[in-house]
Motif scaffolding. Structure first.
Motif: not given
Length: 442
Positions: A74-100
């Motif tokens: 159960a843990a390995i797929p959860a960790i892998a998917s969280s890491a993949a989404l975190t990687l996407i967050m790291g390479i994607t410019k994130q908008v500030a809180e309060g903005h769409d």
């Protein structure tokens, strides 16, 4: 599939189901608003989450799925998917809180992205179940592992739920005035329990620099511009084929013509001075030293063109000499460059700040009155607030009568720090335990 014992296939299927469900919710209601979890909603959510994990652990005896939650499958797929989404967050410019979000899916606001939140909660629940299992089967030999799991659980839960209580605002303080209001990322006004009065702003600047630009204003040589850094003892230098001699240096100066104009005109008429006429006159009359607000570094230089780097005359170019004043200017008067015979110009860029700080008086609702100095990378902490020196009036430069502070409070951060220290303690403990096991085997 879904035959006991569950494998990575079932673990992956759960993660995919969470991603799909989160995607539907994202499309229907939009991004998750963490503001709903502000105090006391976050502490209530934390308690309910812990109680749910306890209930799931109690049901392990009768439910295979509850037992499956604390397995590697159960843990390995959860960790892998969280890491993949975190990687996407790291390479994607994130908008500030309060903005769409800037994209139609919501990846540019990952912390509010429902699929990411669901996978994150699932992974945290797995960590919680493993932690409970470690507590129930406690032994001193397993203390480092237990400490790591408890620390990780605190970081995952308190770091997210506590974000709703974090406040980050900018405070604009003018000299001599008490300010207690701050602006957040979307320019909402917040009345703070901390007030600041700016007493004095000081700035240390790097020495002035000289550089050559072409008739388009581009620094030379193109692609790899050169400059001369003018420390106090520097009297001459070379730039490309130009030998530059400093005939006179005034670190705080204003044009002589400007001084005459200010002295002869009524108060409040400074804005009527024509800068083009000022530029023509100051070449003739030069600059005088002063400590008046708005003064800037001015140099009287002699430039000899057609010179090799070693200082000898070039065979291809005849030497030419020109003398004149240059300055980076200030809010009071514009910069002045020295035009060479071939169209190039010798200029002094704006001086870069080395260090800037503010002498302030800080007042709190609890009755504290503190006189201190706040500078870059040295914040001041008081009553759960951190005050950072952020910026100043860059147009006025070292004569700025405005300081911009960033004021931050994050009540849950101490708990997150405790979790981080527990993670470090657990990692050190596991390293030492592994070393002892190797020694025993040897």
């Amino acid at each position: 599939m879904w035959k006991k014992p569950y494998t990575l296939k079932e673990g992956t299927a759960i993660v995919v189901g969470l991603l799909v469900t989160g995607g539907f919710i994202q499309a229907i209601v939009g991004p998750l608003e963490w503001a709903f979890f502000a105090w006391p909603a976050n502490i209530v959510t934390f308690i309910l989450f812990v109680l749910t994990l306890l209930l799931v652990y109690v049901l392990r005896r009768w439910s295979y799925f509850c037992r499956f939650m604390s397995t590697m499958q159960a843990a390995i797929p959860a960790i892998a998917s969280s890491a993949a989404l975190t990687l996407i967050m790291g390479i994607t410019k994130q908008v500030a809180e309060g903005h769409d979000p800037a994209d139609p899916i919501g990846l540019t606001k990952m912390l509010n992205f429902w699929p990411f939140v669901f996978v994150y909660v699932w992974m945290t629940a797995i960590v919680g179940e493993v932690t409970l299992n470690q507590i129930v089967r406690f032994s001193w030999r397993r203390l480092p592992i237990l400490t790591s799991h408890v620390g990780l659980f605190l970081v995952l839960t308190c770091g997210t739920l506590g974000s709703a209580d974090m406040l980050r605002v900018k405070m604009y303080c003018e000299k001599g005035q008490v300010e207690w209001r701050g602006l957040d990322a979307v320019s909402n006004v917040h009345h703070l329990p901390v007030a600041i009065q700016l007493e004095k702003f000081t700035i240390d600047e790097y020495p002035p620099k000289l550089m050559l630009i072409d008739n388009m204003g581009l620094p030379l040589p193109k692609g790899k511009p050169e400059n001369i850094l003018l420390d106090k003892n520097v009297k001459a230098g070379n730039l490309l084929d130009c030998k530059i001699e400093i005939l006179k240096r005034i670190d705080n100066a204003i044009p002589v013509i400007l001084n005459k104009m200010v002295g002869n005109m009524p108060s409040g008429m400074m804005g009527n001075i024509r800068m083009d006429s000022l530029g023509q006159a100051r070449n003739k009359e030069g600059y005088i030293p002063t400590q008046t607000s708005g003064s800037a570094c001015a140099l009287l230089v002699k430039v000899t063109t057609g010179v090799n780097v070693n200082g000898s005359s070039s065979n291809k170019t005849q030497q030419q000499t020109i003398t004149g004043w240059i300055t980076c200017g200030s809010y009071l008067f514009p910069y002045q460059s020295l035009k060479l015979n071939d169209g190039r110009r010798l200029v002094m860029p704006n001086r870069e700040p080395r260090r800037f700080s503010s002498q302030v008086d800080i007042y709190t609702q609890s009755g504290k009155n503190i006189h201190t100095v706040i500078e870059v990378n040295k914040p001041f902490s008081i009553d759960g607030w951190k005050i950072y020196q952020l910026s100043y009036n860059e147009q006025m430069g070292k004569w700025s009568n405005l300081s911009i502070f960033e004021i931050v409070t994050d009540p849950w951060m101490p708990v997150v720090y405790i979790g981080i220290f527990m993670l470090l303690f657990g990692a050190i403990g596991m390293f030492l335990t592994a070393s002892r096991k190797k020694e025993v085997k040897l």
